[in-house]
Design a protein around this motif. Structure first.
Motif, PDB file in Angstrom:
ATOM      1  N   ASP A 292      -3.883   6.698  -3.590  1.00 39.42           N
ATOM      2  CA  ASP A 292      -3.257   8.794  -4.065  1.00 39.42           C
ATOM      3  C   ASP A 292      -5.047   9.987  -3.754  1.00 39.42           C
ATOM      4  OD1 ASP A 292      -1.213   8.104  -3.550  1.00 39.42           O
ATOM      5  OD2 ASP A 292      -0.327   8.658  -5.678  1.00 39.42           O
TER       6      ASP A 292
ATOM      7  N   ASP B 141       2.477  -6.091   8.056  1.00 40.44           N
ATOM      8  CA  ASP B 141       1.633  -4.306   8.907  1.00 40.44           C
ATOM      9  C   ASP B 141       1.234  -4.770   9.196  1.00 40.44           C
ATOM     10  OD1 ASP B 141       0.858  -2.314   8.297  1.00 40.44           O
ATOM     11  OD2 ASP B 141      -0.827  -3.230   7.120  1.00 40.44           O
TER      12      ASP B 141
ATOM     13  N   GLY C  86       4.642   4.468  -8.015  1.00 36.97           N
ATOM     14  CA  GLY C  86       4.733   4.837  -6.778  1.00 36.97           C
ATOM     15  C   GLY C  86       3.768   5.752  -6.579  1.00 36.97           C
ATOM     16  N   PRO C  87       2.932   5.342  -4.780  1.00 39.57           N
ATOM     17  CA  PRO C  87       2.311   6.879  -4.062  1.00 39.57           C
ATOM     18  C   PRO C  87       3.328   7.443  -3.965  1.00 39.57           C
ATOM     19  CG  PRO C  87       3.031   4.693  -3.248  1.00 39.57           C
ATOM     20  CD  PRO C  87       3.828   4.586  -4.209  1.00 39.57           C
ATOM     21  N   ARG C  88       2.299   9.304  -4.266  1.00 45.87           N
ATOM     22  CA  ARG C  88       2.770  10.062  -3.721  1.00 45.87           C
ATOM     23  C   ARG C  88       2.765  10.330  -2.199  1.00 45.87           C
ATOM     24  NH1 ARG C  88       0.301  14.403  -5.449  1.00 45.87           N
ATOM     25  NH2 ARG C  88      -2.266  13.068  -5.840  1.00 45.87           N
TER      26      ARG C  88
ATOM     27  N   SER D 200       3.242   8.705   1.560  1.00 47.12           N
ATOM     28  CA  SER D 200       3.762   7.354   2.387  1.00 47.12           C
ATOM     29  C   SER D 200       3.304   8.099   3.968  1.00 47.12           C
ATOM     30  CB  SER D 200       4.840   7.552   2.228  1.00 47.12           C
ATOM     31  OG  SER D 200       5.337   6.383   2.962  1.00 47.12           O
ATOM     32  N   GLY D 201       3.433   7.155   5.054  1.00 48.45           N
ATOM     33  CA  GLY D 201       3.042   7.215   6.434  1.00 48.45           C
ATOM     34  C   GLY D 201       1.892   6.573   6.836  1.00 48.45           C
ATOM     35  N   ALA D 202       2.156   4.991   7.242  1.00 48.99           N
ATOM     36  CA  ALA D 202       1.345   4.785   7.685  1.00 48.99           C
ATOM     37  C   ALA D 202       0.173   5.210   8.671  1.00 48.99           C
ATOM     38  CB  ALA D 202       1.095   3.412   7.830  1.00 48.99           C
TER      39      ALA D 202
ATOM     40  N   ASP E  94       1.931   1.108   3.478  1.00 49.38           N
ATOM     41  CA  ASP E  94       2.876   2.707   4.725  1.00 49.38           C
ATOM     42  C   ASP E  94       1.601   3.821   3.762  1.00 49.38           C
ATOM     43  OD1 ASP E  94       4.173   1.469   6.554  1.00 49.38           O
ATOM     44  OD2 ASP E  94       5.953   1.791   5.247  1.00 49.38           O
ATOM     45  N   HIS E  95       1.182   3.448   2.601  1.00 50.90           N
ATOM     46  CA  HIS E  95       0.086   4.545   1.993  1.00 50.90           C
ATOM     47  C   HIS E  95      -0.501   4.170   3.584  1.00 50.90           C
ATOM     48  CE1 HIS E  95      -2.409   6.515  -0.195  1.00 50.90           C
ATOM     49  NE2 HIS E  95      -1.270   6.554  -1.554  1.00 50.90           N
TER      50      HIS E  95
ATOM     51  N   TYR F  94       3.141  -1.010  -0.471  1.00 51.03           N
ATOM     52  CA  TYR F  94       2.136  -0.520   0.075  1.00 51.03           C
ATOM     53  C   TYR F  94       0.986  -0.378   0.936  1.00 51.03           C
ATOM     54  CZ  TYR F  94       1.666   0.218  -4.665  1.00 51.03           C
ATOM     55  OH  TYR F  94       2.206   0.507  -6.850  1.00 51.03           O
TER      56      TYR F  94
END
Length: 468
Positions: free
Chosen positions: A102, A185, A39-41, A43-45, A148-149, A146
């Motif tokens: 990332d 989203d 998963g992505p490192r 977070s927080g759109a 919230d990336h 994804y």
């Protein structure tokens, strides 16, 4: 982690047809990196919105601040993109986007998260309700995983679905996907990208896909008019932004791909192959098209993505790449940096202004007999006066010509029967085998820069009908 695991399982159990469509997401653009299992490192759109002013103009806001897109299309050389002044990258498929989120965020780059929708020209059938539903379900899960990336700028839903198509149901399907994305989203707008600009497509998108927020356009020679004054061919019509508003679209738009004259737009030889611009001519076109077309529209244009931030085989190995293999930078990159930052790099690329064969230019449809003596001469200058290293490469004319950026095989190089070579001059004997060829020249400085050009010629008697 649970959602990402479900996504991996979901992708594996999709119907084969739907999986194939996702596999085509790269179409020989920078290769997909695949789903990241951990998963992505980040977070927080970062919320992105489109705001229309009282005067009708549009502004893209990211994190509440105006955000004008200075973008590149591609996944490679991210540090160089930042150094040149870029702030965003465009991807075409989910695998590409997931693999670069990332790294892009770490460098302060936003990402158009590509969602490669099925193409009719590649065999996808929008009357196949099972495949259409599977495609929507796949994208819903990707968005959930994804959305919230913080690198995501917008969703790039589809690319050139209007290229060689007949089934208008594609627009209904795109609208359904767009509505599903919005339900998941609320923080990122949705862009669809068409192949050039056609009034019919504008109307169809407005009527049948109203959930699309941003109109994206891949456009090259027709981005801005006035270019025929520079040479014997070119475009003299209104700019794309003007055409778009005349067609009825009053919303924001992005020039999603732009660059040199397209291989379908330039003069051809008598045997039907297109004549490519030199790297210097391309650099001139990038600057003209940006200044007169992209930057000039301050009311509806919200930015652009220069193509291609990397290299690829498409008609030739050099037609669209801002780089050559090995990461050498062409003069186009110098112009992009100037356009985005107001200053050129300290060391600029050589400028190749002419390439002749036996004293004739590239537009003269040169033919020759087998083993005949040919003299190629390249006129190149270096801004810093550096000594240049030359590389000559002879290729048969490519026969693997596809559409829409689909993957093409690069022809194998042919041994050059050299008589003499010095600086920018090559004297050689023509190949023994009849047929079409291109002679490529690369002029390198000692700082990672290169100038390029190629010359099409034919050994023997060309066919009376065009090959393309």
């Amino acid at each position: 982690m649970k959602s990402v695991f479900f996504l991996l399982v979901f992708l594996l159990v999709l119907p084969a047809e739907a999986q194939v469509q996702e596999d085509r997401s790269t179409t020989d653009r920078p290769a997909s990196s695949g789903v990241i299992e951990d998963g992505p490192r980040f977070s927080g759109a970062i919320p992105v919105e489109l705001r229309q002013s009282d005067d009708g103009s549009w502004t893209l806001l990211r994190g509440g601040e105006p955000y004008y897109i200075r973008g590149v299309g591609g996944l490679t050389y991210l540090d160089r993109a930042v150094a040149a002044g870029a702030n965003s990258i465009r991807t075409w498929g989910a695998g590409e986007a997931i693999g670069v989120l990332d790294a892009a965020h770490e460098r302060g780059l936003s990402v158009v998260f590509g969602l490669w929708t099925g193409q009719e020209r590649q065999g996808f059938d929008y009357n196949d309700t099972k495949a259409v539903r599977a495609q929507l379900a796949q994208f819903r899960e990707v968005v959930r995983a994804y959305k919230d990336h913080p690198a995501i700028l917008m969703w790039g839903l589809g690319n050139e679905n209007d290229l060689f198509y007949t089934d208008f149901k594609v627009w209904d399907a795109l609208n359904d996907i767009a509505e599903a994305i919005k339900a998941e989203d609320p923080n990122h707008p949705i862009m669809h990208v068409t192949a050039g600009l056609d009034v019919a497509e504008v109307q169809l998108i407005m009527d049948r896909a109203p959930a699309i927020d941003v109109y994206g356009i891949n456009t090259y020679g027709e981005l801005v008019g006035g270019t025929s004054t520079l040479r014997s061919y070119g475009y003299e019509g209104p700019s794309v932004g003007v055409q778009l508003r005349r067609a009825g679209w009053d919303g924001p738009y992005v020039i999603a791909e732009w660059g040199p004259d397209g291989h379908w737009e330039v003069p051809k030889t008598s045997w039907g192959v297109p004549v490519e611009q030199t790297s210097h001519e391309k650099a001139q076109m990038y600057r003209i098209r940006y200044e007169r077309g992209i930057a000039a529209d301050t009311t509806h244009g919200i930015g652009s993505y220069a193509f291609l931030w990397g290299d690829k085989q498409e008609t030739t190995p050099t037609w669209y790449g801002i780089f050559t293999p090995g990461g050498y930078e062409t003069e186009v990159l110098d112009e992009l940096q100037y356009l985005w930052t107001g200053s050129y790099p300290d060391n600029r690329a050589p400028a190749l202004t002419a390439l002749t064969a036996n004293g004739r230019d590239r537009y003269t449809s040169l033919t020759t007999d087998e083993r005949e003596r040919l003299t190629f001469e390249a006129t190149v200058t270096d801004p810093e006066g550096a000594d240049l290293r030359y590389k000559w490469e002879l290729l048969p004319e490519s026969t693997d010509i596809r559409a829409g950026g689909d993957a093409e095989d690069r022809p194998d190089a042919i041994r050059i029967d050299t008589i003499r070579e010095k600086d920018g001059t090559l004297v050689m004997r023509a190949p023994r085998k009849e047929g079409p060829y291109r002679m490529f020249v690369y002029a390198y400085d000692d700082d990672g820069n290169v100038a390029t050009a190629n010359f099409p010629f034919y050994v023997g008697t060309p066919p009376t009908t065009a090959s393309r």
